[in-house]
Design an enzyme around this catalytic site. Structure first.
Site, PDB file in Angstrom:
ATOM      1  N   SER A  18       0.841  -1.197   0.000  1.00 33.55           N
ATOM      2  CA  SER A  18       0.000   0.000   0.000  1.00 33.55           C
ATOM      3  C   SER A  18       0.875   1.245   0.000  1.00 33.55           C
ATOM      4  O   SER A  18       1.750   1.397   0.859  1.00 33.55           O
ATOM      5  CB  SER A  18      -0.914   0.000   1.226  1.00 33.55           C
TER       6      SER A  18
ATOM      7  N   HIS B 105       0.475   4.458   0.728  1.00 36.03           N
ATOM      8  CA  HIS B 105       0.497   5.451   1.803  1.00 36.03           C
ATOM      9  C   HIS B 105       1.364   5.018   2.975  1.00 36.03           C
ATOM     10  O   HIS B 105       1.675   5.827   3.850  1.00 36.03           O
ATOM     11  CB  HIS B 105      -0.929   5.788   2.273  1.00 36.03           C
TER      12      HIS B 105
ATOM     13  N   CYS C 246      -6.096  -1.935  12.164  1.00 37.94           N
ATOM     14  CA  CYS C 246      -7.113  -1.994  11.114  1.00 37.94           C
ATOM     15  C   CYS C 246      -8.529  -2.012  11.671  1.00 37.94           C
ATOM     16  O   CYS C 246      -9.490  -1.981  10.912  1.00 37.94           O
ATOM     17  CB  CYS C 246      -6.884  -3.212  10.223  1.00 37.94           C
TER      18      CYS C 246
END
Length: 374
Positions: free
Chosen positions: A193, A195, A319
């Site tokens: 990912s 970011h 998460c």
């Protein structure tokens, strides 16, 4: 109460601030990469050229060929897409997904009832013998193991796990590692990912080694071989590629610096705060992540108090923290699941911020405990 100038961002494991290289590329790309890259006109061909360039740079960054890399809208989308595509391709073999107990929630949700969960030790490392035994059972379609845990920093034995898998594909969630350190080889599918390494949000990577069978779990279209339908965000993809390329040149120095600072935090927290448990492997870990749990302290209250002092940290599962449920990672490890804080260093973190955090923390913990009569 702190001023804006005193703020210290210590939640880089959630998202890194946008890298200057990404910002520079994004500002230039918005004027040249806006068209549909599947169209044959001049603007479309320009966008296609830029898209191909971004893919090549990103592929090199994760060690695959450009035609082995699919571009998705997030790391979570990459996990769900990759796992679903391998399951669909191997449905005749069976439905079973073998995974560790500390995987990202996207793995747990996608595997569902077909998942076979393998426990971890108190450091957060998977039971490799149990993992190897599970993947040898009939009906196993795919195995999943993160490169390192995003919450406590402990690395997983990817090379050994890949060897144990044999002909069973191994999907590695490498979101916590890409851009920071080299990855063990042997995997079949890898996700990441942007970011996490200082690229923009909305860019995920799905790498699939040649020879790994995949079948899109939904009707195919002209985008990414059907694995990631929708109009590609070419400017953001270029920015993600620029950030990854720049970050890899900085990785060795940041590794050395962050590892020393995390070790200092580990020692000063343990010495300065009573009834604290520092979790995760002290050596074989990500260089920038540290999690500790304070007895008799509410994690949300501690994060809020630290925020008021200018420190941005996280608590709970990275998460699922908005649900206020106990961290499934810490629960699987058998360590304290309340009063926990994750500190994760960004490329912009300074030693002064680390020093101030270690000086301020004991007083905050003491105050919160006093407020609840402890």
């Amino acid at each position: 109460m702190s001023t804006v100038n005193e703020r210290a961002y210590l939640d880089a494991a959630s998202a890194e601030p946008l890298h200057p290289a990404a910002r520079e590329m994004l500002l230039s790309a918005v004027d040249s990469g806006w068209a549909d890259p599947v169209r044959l006109h001049h603007e479309g061909r320009t966008a296609r050229l830029l898209l191909d360039n971004a893919r090549a740079v990103l592929a090199e960054g994760v060690g695959v060929r450009p035609d082995e890399l699919y571009l998705t809208t997030s790391g979570t989308a990459a996990i769900r897409t990759g796992l679903s595509a391998v399951l669909a391709a191997r449905r005749r073999i069976g439905p079973t997904v073998v995974h560790s107990a500390v995987e990202h929630s996207a793995v747990l949700h996608t595997a569902g009832e077909a998942g076979v969960e393998i426990g971890v030790d108190m450091l957060g490392r998977v039971d490799l013998e149990a993992f190897a035994e599970a993947v040898r059972q009939p009906g196993v379609a795919v195995a999943v193991l993160q490169s390192a845990n995003h919450e406590v920093g402990t690395r997983q034995p990817i090379g050994a796990a890949a060897e144990a898998c044999g002909s069973v594909p191994l999907l590695v969630d490498a979101a916590a590692s890409v851009g920071r350190e080299a990855l063990d080889d042997g995997w079949s599918v890898l996700t990441a990912s942007a970011h996490k390494w200082g690229g923009p949000a909305g860019v995920g990577l799905l790498a699939v080694r040649k020879g790994t069978r995949i079948t899109p779990a939904w009707p195919m279209d002209e985008r990414e071989d059907g694995l990631s339908p929708g109009f590609p965000d070419v400017p953001n993809l270029l920015a993600a590629a620029a950030a990854l390329q720049a970050r890899l040149t900085e990785a060795a120095e940041l590794d050395r610096q962050h590892r020393a600072w995390i070790e200092e935090i580990r020692q000063r927290v343990a010495a300065g705060v009573a009834d604290v448990e520092v979790v995760g492997d002290p050596e074989d870990r990500l260089p920038h992540v540290l999690t500790f749990s304070c007895l008799y302290v509410d994690g949300e209250a501690l994060v809020t108090a630290l925020d008021a002092e200018g420190f941005s940290v996280s608590s709970g599962s990275a998460c699922t923290s908005s649900t206020l449920r106990p961290s499934h990672v810490l629960a699987a490890m058998g360590v304290l699941t309340h009063g926990n804080v994750r500190v994760s260093l960004a490329r912009t973190t300074t030693y002064g911020e680390i020093d101030r955090f270690c000086r301020v923390l004991p007083g905050i913990v003491q105050r919160i405990r006093a407020e609840v009569g402890m």
